[in-house]
Design a protein around this motif. Structure first.
Motif, short mmCIF file in Angstrom:
data_model
loop_
_atom_site.label_atom_id
_atom_site.label_comp_id
_atom_site.label_asym_id
_atom_site.label_seq_id
_atom_site.Cartn_x
_atom_site.Cartn_y
_atom_site.Cartn_z
N ILE A 184 0.89 -1.25 -0.04
CA ILE A 184 -0.01 0.14 -0.13
C ILE A 184 0.92 1.18 0.05
N PRO A 185 0.32 2.64 -0.62
CA PRO A 185 1.09 3.68 -0.37
C PRO A 185 0.86 4.25 0.90
N VAL A 186 1.86 4.98 1.60
CA VAL A 186 1.90 5.57 2.78
C VAL A 186 2.81 6.73 2.86
N SER A 187 2.53 7.74 3.41
CA SER A 187 3.07 9.09 3.29
C SER A 187 4.41 8.75 4.04
N LEU A 188 5.44 9.56 3.69
CA LEU A 188 6.65 9.74 4.36
C LEU A 188 6.31 10.97 5.54
N HIS A 246 6.82 6.39 8.98
CA HIS A 246 5.54 6.22 8.48
C HIS A 246 4.64 6.07 9.60
N THR A 247 3.48 6.66 9.56
CA THR A 247 2.13 6.51 10.73
C THR A 247 1.21 5.64 9.90
N ILE A 248 0.79 4.51 10.35
CA ILE A 248 -0.09 3.57 9.65
C ILE A 248 -1.51 3.54 10.64
N ARG A 249 -2.55 3.75 9.77
CA ARG A 249 -3.95 3.47 10.49
C ARG A 249 -4.50 2.26 9.90
N ARG A 250 -4.77 1.41 10.74
CA ARG A 250 -5.11 0.08 10.45
C ARG A 250 -6.61 0.32 9.82
N VAL A 278 -3.94 -5.08 4.60
CA VAL A 278 -2.28 -4.53 4.44
C VAL A 278 -1.91 -3.58 5.73
N SER A 279 -2.85 -2.60 5.50
CA SER A 279 -2.57 -1.64 6.81
C SER A 279 -2.30 -2.43 8.02
N ALA A 280 -3.13 -3.34 8.23
CA ALA A 280 -3.15 -4.04 9.67
C ALA A 280 -1.92 -4.80 9.92
N LEU A 307 -3.82 14.39 -2.69
CA LEU A 307 -5.15 13.26 -2.85
C LEU A 307 -4.71 11.75 -2.89
N GLU A 308 -5.75 11.18 -2.55
CA GLU A 308 -5.52 9.65 -2.28
C GLU A 308 -6.46 8.78 -3.38
N ARG A 309 -5.83 7.98 -4.10
CA ARG A 309 -6.42 7.03 -4.84
C ARG A 309 -5.65 5.64 -4.75
C1 LIG Z 1 -0.40 8.92 -1.19
C2 LIG Z 1 -1.08 8.07 -0.23
C3 LIG Z 1 -0.80 8.36 0.93
C4 LIG Z 1 -1.02 7.60 1.93
N1 LIG Z 1 -0.52 7.89 3.28
C5 LIG Z 1 -1.15 7.09 4.47
C6 LIG Z 1 -0.66 7.19 5.71
O1 LIG Z 1 0.44 8.06 5.71
N2 LIG Z 1 -1.19 6.53 6.64
C7 LIG Z 1 -2.15 5.61 6.44
O2 LIG Z 1 -2.39 5.05 7.58
N3 LIG Z 1 -2.77 5.42 5.00
C8 LIG Z 1 -2.27 6.28 4.16
N4 LIG Z 1 -2.85 5.94 3.00
C9 LIG Z 1 -3.86 5.22 2.86
C10 LIG Z 1 -3.42 3.84 2.76
O3 LIG Z 1 -2.83 3.62 1.70
C11 LIG Z 1 -4.84 2.88 2.80
O4 LIG Z 1 -5.40 3.25 4.16
C12 LIG Z 1 -4.44 1.60 2.36
O5 LIG Z 1 -4.41 1.33 1.10
C13 LIG Z 1 -5.58 0.43 2.75
O6 LIG Z 1 -5.45 -0.71 2.48
P1 LIG Z 1 -5.64 -2.10 3.24
O7 LIG Z 1 -5.37 -3.33 2.30
O8 LIG Z 1 -5.04 -2.23 4.41
O9 LIG Z 1 -7.31 -1.98 3.37
P2 LIG Z 1 -8.28 -2.03 2.17
O10 LIG Z 1 -8.85 -3.52 2.05
O11 LIG Z 1 -7.99 -1.68 0.76
O12 LIG Z 1 -9.40 -1.20 2.66
C14 LIG Z 1 -10.08 -1.64 3.96
C15 LIG Z 1 -11.17 -0.59 4.39
O13 LIG Z 1 -10.81 0.64 4.40
C16 LIG Z 1 -11.26 1.69 3.36
N5 LIG Z 1 -10.08 2.45 2.84
C17 LIG Z 1 -9.18 2.08 2.19
N6 LIG Z 1 -8.45 3.07 2.01
C18 LIG Z 1 -8.73 4.00 2.68
C19 LIG Z 1 -8.23 5.29 2.76
N7 LIG Z 1 -7.19 5.85 2.28
N8 LIG Z 1 -9.06 6.07 3.93
C20 LIG Z 1 -10.11 5.72 4.17
N9 LIG Z 1 -10.55 4.48 4.37
C21 LIG Z 1 -10.06 3.57 3.30
C22 LIG Z 1 -11.73 0.64 2.42
O14 LIG Z 1 -12.82 1.36 1.57
C23 LIG Z 1 -12.17 -0.51 3.07
O15 LIG Z 1 -13.42 -0.35 3.35
C24 LIG Z 1 -2.31 6.65 1.89
C25 LIG Z 1 -2.92 6.74 0.46
C26 LIG Z 1 -1.95 7.23 -0.47
C27 LIG Z 1 -2.75 6.97 -1.87
#
Ligand SMILES: Cc1cc2nc3c(=O)[nH]c(=O)nc-3n(C[C@H](O)[C@H](O)[C@H](O)COP(=O)(O)OP(=O)(O)OC[C@H]3O[C@@H](n4cnc5c(N)ncnc54)[C@H](O)[C@@H]3O)c2cc1C
Ligand code: FES
Length: 274
Positions: A53-57, A70-74, A78-80, A232-234
């Motif tokens: 997954i993408p995560v900000s520096l 990196h700060t990661i929200r579960r 993957v984030s978990a 922006l996040e995508r």
């Molecule tokens: C450029 C960029 C920078 C980012 N920086 C950070 C960061 O610094 N720290 C951080 O914790 N996360 C960050 N994110 C978001 C992070 O990438 C997503 O939370 C992650 O991709 C989720 O993946 P997953 O497999 O854990 O969850 P998934 O299985 O993909 O999603 C689980 C659930 O969470 C929801 N979800 C997914 N992504 C997000 C989101 N971005 N916001 C809210 N709900 C979401 C989904 O809709 C779904 O319901 C960033 C994203 C981008 C694009």
């Protein structure tokens, strides 16, 4: 020699619990360090066997030792896995990718940083960069929104930043018994702020709706969209402008973002991702 598609092993050196669903990892390269990053850029973090997954520096950009923070929200699998990674665990890292915040136009003027939720992670690096050169800016403000006091990231940092010359305002969405600070959305704090629109640059990061409303208030106070940057996040996969997953209008946000001038972002923000 590294290629941008091959994860580079990094070891978890330190793990700090921030809130009940967020943790900050300090990562050190197992071998050669990756290139230096600019505030606003991101890494692709790979939890082996789970995903990437993408995560900000969010660390200090002036550190030269290859350490990444990196700060990661579960929120999902993957984030978990990354959030839970203990000290000593090796994870894969690719990057740095994307555009950074442009602080240059703020030099000699005012800087207003607005962050909601985990969006604060994406503005931590520019805050640290500004603090390293605090004398180059006039007023620097940081408005932080969180749902409740337990979800405020970097609580100790916020006090340090306030003492170091940043006007920090933290607001929470709903009143709680243990909170005596401002209550309401960041937009309500922004609505009360006095700003000098001709001399202010603003960096905004948080949920997309929050960013749109925040920018609307700033524009209402006379700021121009080209003086405002948003992050922006995508959905991102390759990180290098090849797969098209992060497309927003004509932009590929892994390459042309995540930090985008609001004058460019505004007409695209109703475009759905692929
Ligand atoms: C450029 C960029 C920078 C980012 N920086 C950070 C960061 O610094 N720290 C951080 O914790 N996360 C960050 N994110 C978001 C992070 O990438 C997503 O939370 C992650 O991709 C989720 O993946 P997953 O497999 O854990 O969850 P998934 O299985 O993909 O999603 C689980 C659930 O969470 C929801 N979800 C997914 N992504 C997000 C989101 N971005 N916001 C809210 N709900 C979401 C989904 O809709 C779904 O319901 C960033 C994203 C981008 C694009
Ligand atoms: S993530 Fe592949 S093009 Fe942006």
């Amino acid at each position: 020699m590294t290629t941008p598609l091959v994860p580079v092993p990094h070891r978890v050196l330190r793990r700090t619990v921030e809130t009940n669903d967020s943790a900050t990892l300090e990562l050190g390269p197992v071998g050669s360090p990756l290139p230096a990053f600019r505030p606003g850029q991101f890494m692709m973090l790979c939890a082996p066997g789970v995903g990437e997954i993408p995560v900000s520096l969010c660390g200090d950009p002036s550190r030269q030792d290859g350490t990444l923070t990196h700060t990661i929200r579960r929120v999902g699998a993957v984030s978990a896995a990354l959030h839970d990674a203990p000290v000593g665990r090796v994870i894969g890292v690719r990057g740095p990718f994307g555009t950074g915040w442009d602080l240059t136009p703020a030099i000699g003027g005012d800087l207003l940083i607005v962050a909601g939720g985990v969006g604060l992670a994406a503005v931590r690096a520019p805050v640290l960069a500004v603090l390293a050169d605090r004398h180059r800016y006039r007023r620097v403000g940081l408005v932080v929104g969180a749902r409740n006091p337990a979800e405020i990231l970097y609580r100790r940092d916020l006090d340090v930043w306030q003492d170091a010359g940043i006007d920090v305002v933290v607001t929470i969405d709903q009143p709680t018994r243990d909170w005596s600070g401002p209550v309401g959305f960041v937009t309500e704090v922004l609505a009360r702020l006095e700003i000098d629109p001709a001399r202010t640059r603003s960096l905004v990061c948080g949920p997309e709706a929050m960013m749109r409303y925040a920018v609307r208030i700033l524009e209402g106070k006379g700021m121009q969209p080209w003086d405002i940057e948003v992050s922006l996040e995508r959905n991102m996969q390759c990180g290098i402008g090849v797969c098209g997953h992060c497309q927003l209008g004509e932009l590929l946000l892994c390459r042309d973002g995540p930090v985008v001038d609001y004058a460019i972002a505004a007409p695209l923000l109703h475009t759905r991702e692929l």
